[in-house]
Design an enzyme around this catalytic site. Structure first.
Site, short mmCIF file in Angstrom:
data_model
loop_
_atom_site.label_atom_id
_atom_site.label_comp_id
_atom_site.label_asym_id
_atom_site.label_seq_id
_atom_site.Cartn_x
_atom_site.Cartn_y
_atom_site.Cartn_z
N LYS A 114 0.82 -1.22 0.00
CA LYS A 114 0.00 0.00 0.00
C LYS A 114 0.85 1.26 0.00
O LYS A 114 0.45 2.27 -0.58
CB LYS A 114 -0.96 0.00 1.19
N LYS A 132 -4.78 -9.15 -6.43
CA LYS A 132 -6.11 -9.43 -5.85
C LYS A 132 -7.10 -8.34 -6.24
O LYS A 132 -6.72 -7.18 -6.46
CB LYS A 132 -6.02 -9.59 -4.33
N LYS A 161 -10.92 -2.82 -3.62
CA LYS A 161 -11.79 -1.63 -3.73
C LYS A 161 -11.04 -0.43 -4.28
O LYS A 161 -11.63 0.43 -4.89
CB LYS A 161 -12.25 -1.21 -2.33
#
Ligand code: AQP
Length: 342
Positions: free
Chosen positions: A118, A201, A204
């Protein structure tokens, strides 16, 4: 010391960022509902404190929190049978996270792959909250002495860290206070992959909307996204072993299996020899049949935001009633003086 027996209790949570996507639904929410329906005590949180570890526009955050609550309820979570609330309404999450920041080691945090993913190349500029995210997650779980946590595969490392924090706390303070929580990572869809890239993956926050099915997508959008999903040119094999080295094909088969509640083996034997020209429309039809009622119910619930806020407030009171005595015991164990009657 005899080992403590902990009351079975399930806890899990999802961040209110963007819209719920199919991976969240199959890997988490659907499992939450199944666990609720076994009759065990279930506590499900909307982790808004986690969401702000990356920038969230305040109005968007409020909307996403209510939409996630609507998604939980529309998927089958019952606010009477499960405790549903948003994290920031129970102060113990942040309070216990601070204690755990002082238990967890920097070396443990440095190994967390989600932070690396991230934060990307700009880790120096990531928030301190994003770095400490797993410590807050351990607090979420252990604030309720949860014994089981249903999550997708990507959260496995954070669950292991939660177990390490619980064990270190128990060891440092010579207590048998926190359970060593069990992750529940089961089913055909523990890691739903992006529709555009079988090595990533579904997420969102992926910049490409075509990479995911949102629970708010209509039937047209769902059909179009599956039609455009990346695949290979081979027909489906007759056993799942034939999907080895075919990650995109494997992903679509897993999604079908999870939605239809059958095994991936049963899916390939049903479609063996057929190409994606036949399989993708069947998958889209199944997804629409399963997801459209949820989307309809979400929009009905979203028409009454005051009712959603009332449900979250009631859930927070019930959550706090479990959390506060546990937090009081933690402060006592750590040696904090608590002389003020609150
Ligand atoms: N692709 C996935 N397949 C299966 N399970 C998944 N989960 C997430 N993506 C998949 C599970 O959903 C739960 C909630 O996740 P989260 O919102 O707390 O954060 P996340 O894991 O980082 O999910 P996203 O969708 O990728 O959100 P963003 O993009 O905001 O970070 C967890 O149980 C997770 O395992």
């Amino acid at each position: 010391m005899t080992a403590t027996t902990f009351k079975p209790r399930v806890f899990s949570g999802i961040q209110p960022t963007n819209h719920l996507q199919l991976g969240n639904y199959l890997g988490a929410v659907k499992r939450f509902v199944e666990m609720q329906n076994t009759g065990v005590e279930t506590v499900y949180c909307i982790v808004d404190l986690h969401a702000i570890t990356t920038w969230q526009d305040p109005a968007d955050l409020r909307h996403a929190t209510r939409e996630l609550a609507a998604g939980y309820i529309a998927s089958g979570l019952d606010p009477k049978r499960s405790i549903l609330f948003n994290q920031s309404q129970v102060p113990g999450h942040a309070q216990l996270a601070w204690i755990f920041n002082c238990v967890a080691r920097v070396g443990w945090m440095n190994r967390m792959t989600q932070f690396k993913d991230k934060a990307g190349k700009n880790a120096e500029n990531a928030s301190l909250g994003l770095y400490a995210y797993p410590s807050l997650m351990a607090a979420d779980i252990l604030l309720y002495k949860a014994t089981q946590v249903p999550v997708g595969e990507d959260q496995k490392q954070h669950l292991e860290l939660t177990r390490d924090i619980a064990a270190k706390f128990n060891h440092d303070f010579k207590v048998d206070f926190f359970p060593i929580t069990e992750p529940v990572i089961e089913g055909a869809a523990t890691r739903v992959m992006s529709l555009r890239d079988g090595s990533k993956k579904m997420s969102k926050s992926d910049p490409s909307d075509a990479s995911r099915i949102n629970l708010t997508d209509d039937a047209n959008a769902i059909a179009q996204k599956f039609r455009k999903a990346r695949t290979d040119a081979e027909p489906l094999p007759d056993t799942v072993d034939g999907l080895k080295d075919r990650p995109e094909a494997r992903n679509l088969v897993n999604i079908y299996a999870a939605l239809a509640e059958i095994s991936p083996d049963a899916v390939v034997s049903q479609f063996a020899g057929q190409g994606f020209g036949a399989f993708k429309p069947a998958l889209a039809d199944l997804a629409v049949a399963k997801l459209a009622p949820i989307a309809d119910e979400m929009s009905r619930l979203m028409a009454d935001p005051a009712e959603i806020d009332r449900i979250l407030g009631g859930g927070a009171e019930r959550a706090n009633a479990i959390a506060q005595p546990i937090l009081d015991d933690v402060y006592d164990i750590v040696g904090m003086i608590r002389s003020r009657q609150i």
